[in-house]
Design an enzyme around this catalytic site. Sequence first.
Site, short mmCIF file in Angstrom:
data_model
loop_
_atom_site.label_atom_id
_atom_site.label_comp_id
_atom_site.label_asym_id
_atom_site.label_seq_id
_atom_site.Cartn_x
_atom_site.Cartn_y
_atom_site.Cartn_z
N TYR A 56 0.82 -1.22 0.00
CA TYR A 56 0.00 0.00 0.00
C TYR A 56 0.86 1.27 0.00
O TYR A 56 0.80 2.07 -0.95
CB TYR A 56 -0.93 -0.06 1.21
N ILE A 57 1.68 1.46 1.02
CA ILE A 57 2.45 2.71 1.09
C ILE A 57 3.57 2.68 0.05
O ILE A 57 3.81 3.65 -0.67
CB ILE A 57 3.00 2.95 2.51
N ILE A 74 12.68 -10.64 2.74
CA ILE A 74 13.87 -10.05 3.39
C ILE A 74 14.46 -10.99 4.46
O ILE A 74 15.56 -10.75 4.93
CB ILE A 74 13.59 -8.66 4.00
N PHE A 130 9.63 -0.73 3.51
CA PHE A 130 8.22 -0.86 3.92
C PHE A 130 7.83 -2.32 4.14
O PHE A 130 6.65 -2.60 4.34
CB PHE A 130 7.29 -0.29 2.83
N TYR A 153 4.09 -4.76 17.91
CA TYR A 153 4.31 -4.07 16.63
C TYR A 153 5.16 -2.81 16.83
O TYR A 153 6.20 -2.63 16.20
CB TYR A 153 2.97 -3.72 15.97
N HIS A 177 -7.95 -2.38 8.55
CA HIS A 177 -7.84 -0.94 8.81
C HIS A 177 -9.17 -0.22 8.70
O HIS A 177 -10.04 -0.61 7.91
CB HIS A 177 -6.78 -0.33 7.89
N ARG A 180 -7.03 9.03 16.36
CA ARG A 180 -5.82 8.74 15.59
C ARG A 180 -5.55 9.89 14.61
O ARG A 180 -6.43 10.68 14.30
CB ARG A 180 -6.01 7.45 14.75
N1 UDP Z 1 -11.04 0.39 14.54
C1 UDP Z 1 -12.39 0.19 14.81
N2 UDP Z 1 -13.08 -0.71 14.03
C2 UDP Z 1 -12.49 -1.41 13.02
C3 UDP Z 1 -11.11 -1.20 12.76
C4 UDP Z 1 -10.42 -0.30 13.54
O1 UDP Z 1 -12.96 0.80 15.70
O2 UDP Z 1 -13.18 -2.23 12.40
C5 UDP Z 1 -10.31 1.36 15.34
C6 UDP Z 1 -9.06 0.81 16.03
O3 UDP Z 1 -9.39 0.26 17.29
C7 UDP Z 1 -8.20 2.08 16.12
C8 UDP Z 1 -8.59 2.90 14.89
O4 UDP Z 1 -9.86 2.36 14.46
O5 UDP Z 1 -8.54 2.82 17.26
C9 UDP Z 1 -7.61 2.77 13.74
O6 UDP Z 1 -7.33 1.39 13.55
P1 UDP Z 1 -6.51 0.85 12.31
O7 UDP Z 1 -6.48 -0.63 12.44
O8 UDP Z 1 -7.06 1.43 11.05
O9 UDP Z 1 -5.06 1.46 12.47
P2 UDP Z 1 -4.06 1.44 13.72
O10 UDP Z 1 -4.49 2.58 14.59
O11 UDP Z 1 -4.16 0.11 14.39
O12 UDP Z 1 -2.74 1.68 13.07
#
Ligand code: UDP
Length: 328
Positions: A11-12, A53, A74, A142, A190, A222
Site C-alpha cells: 500500500y504505502i 527479506i 516498507f 508491533y 484498517h 488517531r
Molecule cells: N477500529 C475500529 N473498528 C475497526 C477497525 C479499527 O474501531 O473495524 C479502530 C481501532 O481500534 C483504532 C482505529 O480504528 O482505534 C484505527 O485502527 P486501524 O487498524 O485502522 O489502524 P491502527 O491505529 O491500528 O494503526
Amino acid sequence: MKVLVCGGAGYIGSHIVRELTKLNKYEIVVLDNLSTGHTIAVPEGIPVEVGDIRDKQFLEDVFSKHKPTAVFHFSASIEVAQSCVDPLGYYENNVAGTIYLLQAMQKHGAKYFIFSSTAALFGQPERIPIHPDDLSIPVNPYGDTKLAVETMLKWCDQAFGLKYACLRYFNACGADASGDIGEDHTPESHLIPLILQVPLGKREKIFIFGDDYDTEDGSCVRDYVHVTDLATAHILALDYLARENTSNRFNLGSGKGYSVKEIIEAARRVTGHPIPAEIKPRRAGDPATLVASSEKAETVLGWKRQYHSVDDIVRTAWNFHQKHPKGF
Ligand code: UDP
C-alpha cells in the site's frame, strides 16, 4: 540514483514508487514477497524482485545485481492486534528481516536508509501531539519491533556510517488521486477501508472497538495522513540524507486527531450511505489517542501536506474502492 523499494508492491510502498517515477531522476527497483502486495500496483517497466527479506541469499542476489544507493523499507507486518497474538512472528519479520537487509546494505555499500516507522512506538504518549524526541515506550509488539529497528540504526550509523531517516506516522490512508492504486489488504483490518466496505455492500455495519476511552466521544483518536503526502515526505527525507549526510527522525502527522466515530461520520458524508455502526469491546494494544506533530518534518525537510481535510482523504479512498470493488 538507484533506489530499492522494499515492500514497493504494498500500500504505502506503491505510492512511493508512483511519486518517485514522476520525478524522473531515480532508477527504481522493487523488492516484495507479495504476501500483501500486488505486482499490478507497480508501474510497468519497474523491475520487481519477488522474495523475502528473511532470505539472506535472496538479498545477496538482489544487492549484487542492482547495487542500490538508497533503500526505502516498507516490508513489515503492520497489524497491532496480530502482533499481540504472534509477537515472535513480528520480531522475525520486522526485526530479523531488517537486520539481514541492513547487513546487505553494509556489505554492498548502500548509503541511505529510509525507514517506515510508526507513532505506535510512543505507546501511551506523555503529551499530544507527540514530538520526535518524546519518550518511547511501546504498548504492543508491533510498536516495539519498530523501536528496536530505530535503536539498531543509531548504532549502524556510528559503526559504519549508514545514514538513515526514521519516519513515524500512524494512520496512513487515502489513495492516489488517479484511483489506480490504493489500500487493498486481505483480510482487511484498517478502519477506513473497513468502513467503506459497508457502502460497497461487502459488510452490513462497522464495529467501533471501544467507546469508553478517555477521549471526547469515547472512541480512539488517531492521526490520519494521506498516503501521497507520506510519499512526498519519504522522498524529501532521501534528498535530506543525500544533502546533509546526517541521520534524523521525524514524526509525520497532521497535528489533529480524529475519533473512530468522526471518521465514520466523514465516510457517511462522502458516500451518502448511512453506514450503521455497533460498539464492540476494546481491541488489544490500542492506546486512546495518538497524534503526531510534524513540525520538525515541515521545518527541516520542507514537507507540505496536500491533503488537509479528512473528507478529502476518505474521498480518495472511496474513489479507489469504487474503481476496484473487488480489490486489485
Ligand atoms: N477500529 C475500529 N473498528 C475497526 C477497525 C479499527 O474501531 O473495524 C479502530 C481501532 O481500534 C483504532 C482505529 O480504528 O482505534 C484505527 O485502527 P486501524 O487498524 O485502522 O489502524 P491502527 O491505529 O491500528 O494503526
